[in-house]
Enzyme design. Structure first.
Site, PDB file in Angstrom:
ATOM      1  N   LYS A 114       0.828  -1.203   0.000  1.00 19.04           N
ATOM      2  CA  LYS A 114       0.000   0.000   0.000  1.00 19.04           C
ATOM      3  C   LYS A 114       0.861   1.252   0.000  1.00 19.04           C
ATOM      4  O   LYS A 114       0.465   2.273  -0.569  1.00 19.04           O
ATOM      5  CB  LYS A 114      -0.957   0.006   1.204  1.00 19.04           C
ATOM      6  CG  LYS A 114      -2.096  -0.978   1.049  1.00 19.04           C
ATOM      7  CD  LYS A 114      -3.284  -0.626   1.933  1.00 19.04           C
ATOM      8  CE  LYS A 114      -4.400  -1.651   1.770  1.00 19.04           C
ATOM      9  NZ  LYS A 114      -5.464  -1.499   2.764  1.00 19.04           N
ATOM     10  N   LYS A 196      -6.576  -9.643  -6.886  1.00 18.11           N
ATOM     11  CA  LYS A 196      -7.850  -9.805  -6.199  1.00 18.11           C
ATOM     12  C   LYS A 196      -8.904  -8.858  -6.788  1.00 18.11           C
ATOM     13  O   LYS A 196      -8.593  -7.720  -7.126  1.00 18.11           O
ATOM     14  CB  LYS A 196      -7.582  -9.466  -4.717  1.00 18.11           C
ATOM     15  CG  LYS A 196      -8.701  -9.722  -3.764  1.00 18.11           C
ATOM     16  CD  LYS A 196      -8.146  -9.700  -2.331  1.00 18.11           C
ATOM     17  CE  LYS A 196      -9.179  -9.167  -1.353  1.00 18.11           C
ATOM     18  NZ  LYS A 196      -8.709  -9.223   0.043  1.00 18.11           N
ATOM     19  N   LYS A 199     -12.850  -3.237  -5.984  1.00 20.01           N
ATOM     20  CA  LYS A 199     -13.357  -2.001  -6.564  1.00 20.01           C
ATOM     21  C   LYS A 199     -12.379  -0.861  -6.347  1.00 20.01           C
ATOM     22  O   LYS A 199     -12.091  -0.074  -7.234  1.00 20.01           O
ATOM     23  CB  LYS A 199     -14.715  -1.678  -5.934  1.00 20.01           C
ATOM     24  CG  LYS A 199     -15.249  -0.288  -6.221  1.00 20.01           C
ATOM     25  CD  LYS A 199     -16.071  -0.256  -7.498  1.00 20.01           C
ATOM     26  CE  LYS A 199     -16.461   1.142  -7.937  1.00 20.01           C
ATOM     27  NZ  LYS A 199     -17.144   1.951  -6.972  1.00 20.01           N
TER      28      LYS A 199
END
Ligand code: TRP
Length: 334
Positions: A114, A196, A199
């Site tokens: 991240k 994965k 959204k």
């Protein structure tokens, strides 16, 4: 609560609810009610580690809760609530920050990922994310946590933190174990089947099936899914597209991989995708109806999470009180 073991899991409302959430996690959570005391929540505090649009976050939170309820995750003695409604999560999270080493946190693969993807916002919350997650789990003395592959490392560090704390102060926390679901499909993107289905991480609408998509859209997205160069319906690491569709098909129908592969011997990709689309549409039809109905009934959702936060709070504040006492905080003067 009864003397059944406690199982707990949280889901981030960081995007619209997707088929990935449904098949990868929620459909498994649904099966645990008889065997366990089940505690389920939206990890809304965790979403703040990445910048959120406030209105959108509120909307996503209500959607994920509506999906929980549409799937009956609040049945029986189960508890459903929002993490931010029980302040003990943030409070224990702080204490656990003080029992976790920066070296451990910097080894977390999710933090590294991240940070790379949100290089302009590598905030302290992103770094201490696993401590908050540990608090979520340890507050409830959970025996088991159903987690996907991507959260394994966070459960490991939760165990380390719990053991470290217990070694100093005695048996305060139950050390939780991973619960390995039976048919937990890891649903990947339809256009990017090596990642994965998510959204929040995807720009291409065809990559992700949203629970809010209509049934035609859902079928079309599956029919447009990327496949692989040959035309054999068989799972293998060099055929991520077909593998993903097969695992979706198995999760929906309850068939094994061998059964599914057997069914599609000599069948072309077009017909295979049509079969997957049909199976997914039939699976989602009743869930979606219930979901749409509940989503409009804000009062019902609110009543469930109010009751949930009260019941969760009773367990959580008991653990937090014990922790505060153990570390030497003076009791509040009343
Ligand atoms: N980090 C988890 C995820 O992104 C969500 C989560 C937060 C969680 N707290 C938890 C999962 C506690 C299990 C237990 O998927």
């Amino acid at each position: 609560m009864s003397d059944k073991k406690t199982i707990l899991s949280l889901m981030q409302p960081s995007g619209d609810a997707t088929l990935g959430n449904y098949l990868g996690a929620l459909k498994n959570w649904q099966k645990l009610e008889d065997e366990f005391n089940c505690i389920y929540a939206i990890a809304d505090l965790h979403t703040l580690t990445v910048r959120q649009d406030p209105a959108q976050l509120r909307k996503n939170s209500m959607q994920v809760l509506a999906l929980f309820l549409a799937m009956g995750l609040n049945k029986g003695d189960n508890i459903v609530f929002a993490q931010s409604h029980v302040s003990a999560h943030a409070e224990l999270g702080w204490v656990l920050d003080c029992f976790t080493y920066t070296g451990e946190l910097s080894r977390m693969t999710q933090f590294k990922d991240k940070s790379a993807r949100h290089a302009d916002n590598i905030n302290a919350g992103l770094f201490t994310y696993p401590c908050l997650m540990a608090a979520d789990i340890l507050l409830y003395q959970a025996d088991m946590v159903p987690v996907g592959e991507d959260q394994r490392q966070h459960l490991e560090i939760t165990r380390d933190i719990a053991e470290r704390f217990n070694n100093i102060y005695g048996d305060v926390f139950k050390v939780p174990e991973a619960y390995i679901g039976k048919a937990g499909a890891r649903v990947m993107g339809l256009q990017e089947p090596t990642r994965k289905m998510s959204k929040s991480e995807s720009a291409n609408a065809n990559n992700v099936i949203l629970l809010s998509d209509d049934l035609n859209q859902i079928a079309n997205k599956i029919k447009r899914a990327v496949t692989d160069s040959d035309s054999v319906v068989k799972a293998s690491p060099d055929k991520p597209g077909i593998t993903n569709l097969l695992s979706i098909y198995c999760a929906v129908t309850g068939k094994t991989l061998e059964e599914a592969e057997g069914e599609f011997v000599g069948v072309g990709y077009g017909a295979f995708k049509a079969a997957v689309a049909e199976a997914v549409v039939e699976e989602l039809r009743p869930v979606k109806e219930e979901y749409e109905r509940i989503l409009k009934d804000k009062a019902y959702i609110n009543s469930v999470i109010k009751d949930g936060a009260e019941r969760a709070g009773r367990i959580a504040y008991r653990t937090l009180g014990k922790v505060y006492k153990k570390v030497g905080l003076i009791p509040p003067v009343r």
